[in-house]
Motif scaffolding. Structure first.
Motif, mmCIF file in Angstrom:
data_model
loop_
_atom_site.group_PDB
_atom_site.id
_atom_site.type_symbol
_atom_site.label_atom_id
_atom_site.label_comp_id
_atom_site.label_asym_id
_atom_site.label_seq_id
_atom_site.Cartn_x
_atom_site.Cartn_y
_atom_site.Cartn_z
ATOM 1 N N ILE A 21 0.024 5.543 -1.595
ATOM 2 C CA ILE A 21 0.963 4.566 -1.039
ATOM 3 C C ILE A 21 2.300 4.658 -1.756
ATOM 4 N N MET A 22 2.274 4.705 -3.095
ATOM 5 C CA MET A 22 3.515 4.782 -3.873
ATOM 6 C C MET A 22 4.310 6.030 -3.517
ATOM 7 N N ARG A 23 3.616 7.135 -3.270
ATOM 8 C CA ARG A 23 4.286 8.402 -2.994
ATOM 9 C C ARG A 23 4.923 8.436 -1.609
ATOM 10 N N ARG A 24 4.767 7.403 -0.853
ATOM 11 C CA ARG A 24 5.443 7.304 0.449
ATOM 12 C C ARG A 24 6.728 6.488 0.334
ATOM 13 N N HIS A 25 7.151 6.286 -0.899
ATOM 14 C CA HIS A 25 8.396 5.569 -1.178
ATOM 15 C C HIS A 25 9.216 6.341 -2.195
ATOM 16 N N TRP A 26 10.522 6.255 -2.113
ATOM 17 C CA TRP A 26 11.379 6.783 -3.168
ATOM 18 C C TRP A 26 11.179 5.930 -4.415
ATOM 19 N N MET A 27 11.021 6.601 -5.556
ATOM 20 C CA MET A 27 10.698 5.922 -6.808
ATOM 21 C C MET A 27 11.877 5.994 -7.777
ATOM 22 N N PRO A 28 12.205 4.885 -8.452
ATOM 23 C CA PRO A 28 13.234 4.948 -9.483
ATOM 24 C C PRO A 28 12.686 5.641 -10.731
ATOM 25 N N VAL A 29 13.333 6.732 -11.137
ATOM 26 C CA VAL A 29 12.862 7.522 -12.267
ATOM 27 C C VAL A 29 13.464 7.017 -13.571
ATOM 28 N N CYS A 30 14.751 6.672 -13.537
ATOM 29 C CA CYS A 30 15.452 6.207 -14.728
ATOM 30 C C CYS A 30 16.769 5.594 -14.272
ATOM 31 N N ARG A 372 -2.220 -9.377 -2.824
ATOM 32 C CA ARG A 372 -3.464 -8.612 -2.920
ATOM 33 C C ARG A 372 -3.966 -8.216 -1.536
ATOM 34 N N LYS A 373 -3.882 -9.140 -0.586
ATOM 35 C CA LYS A 373 -4.341 -8.835 0.770
ATOM 36 C C LYS A 373 -3.509 -7.719 1.391
ATOM 37 N N ILE A 374 -2.187 -7.805 1.248
ATOM 38 C CA ILE A 374 -1.307 -6.809 1.856
ATOM 39 C C ILE A 374 -1.541 -5.430 1.247
ATOM 40 N N MET A 375 -1.615 -5.358 -0.076
ATOM 41 C CA MET A 375 -1.733 -4.052 -0.705
ATOM 42 C C MET A 375 -3.111 -3.434 -0.485
ATOM 43 N N LEU A 376 -4.167 -4.243 -0.465
ATOM 44 C CA LEU A 376 -5.484 -3.688 -0.164
ATOM 45 C C LEU A 376 -5.552 -3.232 1.293
ATOM 46 N N SER A 377 -4.855 -3.938 2.172
ATOM 47 C CA SER A 377 -4.774 -3.494 3.560
ATOM 48 C C SER A 377 -4.014 -2.175 3.666
ATOM 49 N N GLN A 378 -2.936 -2.029 2.873
ATOM 50 C CA GLN A 378 -2.180 -0.779 2.856
ATOM 51 C C GLN A 378 -3.056 0.382 2.384
ATOM 52 N N VAL A 379 -3.887 0.117 1.392
ATOM 53 C CA VAL A 379 -4.752 1.166 0.855
ATOM 54 C C VAL A 379 -5.675 1.706 1.938
ATOM 55 N N LYS A 380 -6.171 0.827 2.805
ATOM 56 C CA LYS A 380 -7.051 1.261 3.886
ATOM 57 C C LYS A 380 -6.342 2.217 4.831
ATOM 58 N N ASP A 381 -4.994 2.082 4.908
ATOM 59 C CA ASP A 381 -4.201 2.925 5.806
ATOM 60 C C ASP A 381 -3.452 4.011 5.035
ATOM 61 N N ALA A 382 -3.962 4.374 3.855
ATOM 62 C CA ALA A 382 -3.230 5.301 2.983
ATOM 63 C C ALA A 382 -3.004 6.663 3.633
ATOM 64 N N THR A 383 -3.893 7.059 4.552
ATOM 65 C CA THR A 383 -3.737 8.354 5.209
ATOM 66 C C THR A 383 -2.992 8.237 6.537
ATOM 67 N N ASN A 384 -2.607 7.030 6.910
ATOM 68 C CA ASN A 384 -1.878 6.807 8.153
ATOM 69 C C ASN A 384 -0.469 7.369 8.019
ATOM 70 N N GLU A 385 0.008 8.040 9.039
ATOM 71 C CA GLU A 385 1.350 8.631 8.984
ATOM 72 C C GLU A 385 2.446 7.656 9.389
ATOM 73 N N ALA A 386 2.080 6.468 9.834
ATOM 74 C CA ALA A 386 3.097 5.484 10.202
ATOM 75 C C ALA A 386 3.891 5.060 8.972
ATOM 76 N N PRO A 387 5.162 4.676 9.157
ATOM 77 C CA PRO A 387 5.959 4.240 8.001
ATOM 78 C C PRO A 387 5.272 3.091 7.271
ATOM 79 N N PRO A 388 5.197 3.145 5.966
ATOM 80 C CA PRO A 388 4.545 2.082 5.210
ATOM 81 C C PRO A 388 5.411 0.840 5.139
ATOM 82 N N LYS A 389 4.793 -0.263 4.755
ATOM 83 C CA LYS A 389 5.593 -1.454 4.480
ATOM 84 C C LYS A 389 6.535 -1.162 3.318
#
Length: 420
Positions: A21-30, A372-389
């Motif tokens: 899920i995290m890898r479907r977002h741009w991450m701040p490195v520094c 917790r509900k939203i993120m666990l729901s996102q995890v279930k769709d981790a392989t979904n190609e739709a844009p993540p929340k």
């Protein structure tokens, strides 16, 4: 939560679902200031359990590479940043910002390996005072969505950075918890009878309410959710409520209520399963606060309160956060300097990964439930190609102030409505 759900929520390394899920977002490195000058000292960074090196080349371009040289796995953080590339000290192999080998001193000039040698590079960009990297599929990065604080000019953006020795999720749950501020931060956010909203001074945020048990109302959104913490004000409590709204932008960003001088946003970025980088941004298009003043307000000055390279805290769990019991007896609520360090003392005391299976949650924890509900729901769709929340909608805003009991906090107009 079960232990299995807790692991799904917290763990981000390797092939973990939350890591995907995290890898479907741009991450701040520094922060950009950490690699401010061309040919500057290379910077170590770690995200989602992956070690990187960040550098700005001679032409000012940003590179984010795997920290270890692909030749013999020595660290490029010791390398020479020169002439538009980062050169490994071990054998002189040199890589540009795209990871292409541009020199291989130890190999013959006609070696075929010279043409094909690459190291892993991460697509990178700069915005809002940060270097951002894409850690997902390098061939198909999603478009970078500028964060809301880029509405402000660079000199109106101030950033605090602090290392947290615990999992990202317990840090984020602290950021979306409005109720704790009335207790934990009560010495920094005291009640004042002569203010109408959150009023920033050099050392405190004054509040027009002494109510420590807010009523929470939640609204789901495409980016996550937002909620209102509704408190009884000091004045005209029969006619109005004191309302503070907070937005959770999945997966790791929280826009908390502003003060009268600046807006506030936090990013709780996973370093690995048991470490997190806490970023706190204060900004405003016209008012704002200077970087020096913001870090002084938060007691998070590099070289004084935090290490200037690692951003680990001087006041930490090993010295009991230098808690001053005499100050507590004299009236300070925590005896711990600085809002971020007060939070860190609570978050880190839960352990590297908090055991949520034994939580005893109450009505003031509704935002925690929702996260917790939203993120666990996102995890279930981790392989979904739709844009993540998630994504940084530049029209996002938080609110704090008085709202008539006849009005709906959801209908408070955006300050950007006229411009959109």
């Amino acid at each position: 939560m079960t232990p299995q759900q807790n692991d799904l929520l917290c763990r981000v390394e390797g092939d973990s679902p939350m890591g995907k899920i995290m890898r479907r977002h741009w991450m701040p490195v520094c922060m950009s200031e950490e690699v401010a000058e061309p040919d500057c000292t290379p910077l170590r960074a770690r995200l989602l359990g992956e070690n990187m090196v960040v550098f700005r080349d001679t032409g000012g371009r940003i590179g984010v590479l795997d920290e270890l040289c692909p030749h013999r796995r020595a660290s490029l953080a010791f390398g020479r940043n020169e002439e538009c590339g980062l050169r490994c000290l071990y054998h002189g192999w040199k890589f540009d910002v795209n990871g292409q080998a541009v020199d291989m001193s130890s190999e013959p000039v006609d070696a075929k390996l010279r043409d094909s040698m690459r190291t892993r590079s991460y697509p990178a960009c700069e915005a809002g005072g940060f270097v951002w990297a894409w850690m997902g599929d390098p061939e198909h990065p999603l478009p970078f969505d500028p964060p809301v604080w880029t509405k402000a000019p660079d000199d109106k953006i101030a950033i605090v950075k602090v290392h947290a020795e615990c999992n990202w999720a317990q840090v984020l749950e602290g950021s979306i918890d409005s109720a704790h501020s009335s207790s934990l931060h009560s010495s920094n956010m005291p009640t004042a009878v002569d203010v109408a909203n959150s009023t920033a001074t050099d050392s405190q945020w004054l509040r027009p309410s002494a109510d420590k048990s807010p009523r929470l109302e939640i609204e789901r959104t495409p980016y996550g959710f937002r909620y209102a913490a509704i408190r009884k004000p000091i004045h005209d409590a029969e006619k109005q409520d004191y309302v503070r709204t907070t937005s959770f932008i999945a997966p790791f960003t929280v826009m908390i209520p502003p003060t009268d001088q600046y807006n506030l946003i936090q990013m709780l970025v996973p370093i690995d399963d048991v470490n997190c980088m806490f970023y706190w941004i204060a900004w405003h298009e016209t008012k704002g606060i200077s970087t020096d003043a913001w870090r002084k307000f938060c007691d998070a000055i590099p070289g004084v309160d935090v290490d200037p390279v690692t951003f680990r805290k001087v006041r930490n769990i090993n010295n009991n956060y230098q808690q001053d019991r005499a100050a507590m007896k004299a009236g300070d609520f925590t005896g711990i300097k600085g809002i971020p360090t007060q939070d860190m003392a609570m978050w880190e005391s839960m352990g590297p990964i908090a055991d949520r299976s034994d939580d005893k949650l109450g009505s003031s924890d509704r935002a925690i439930f929702e996260f917790r509900k939203i993120m666990l729901s996102q995890v279930k769709d981790a392989t979904n190609e739709a844009p993540p929340k998630g994504y940084y909608n530049r029209d996002l805003f938080s609110f704090e102030g008085m709202v008539s009991k006849d009005a709906d906090w959801r209908e408070v107009p955006s300050p950007y409505a006229a411009a959109s």
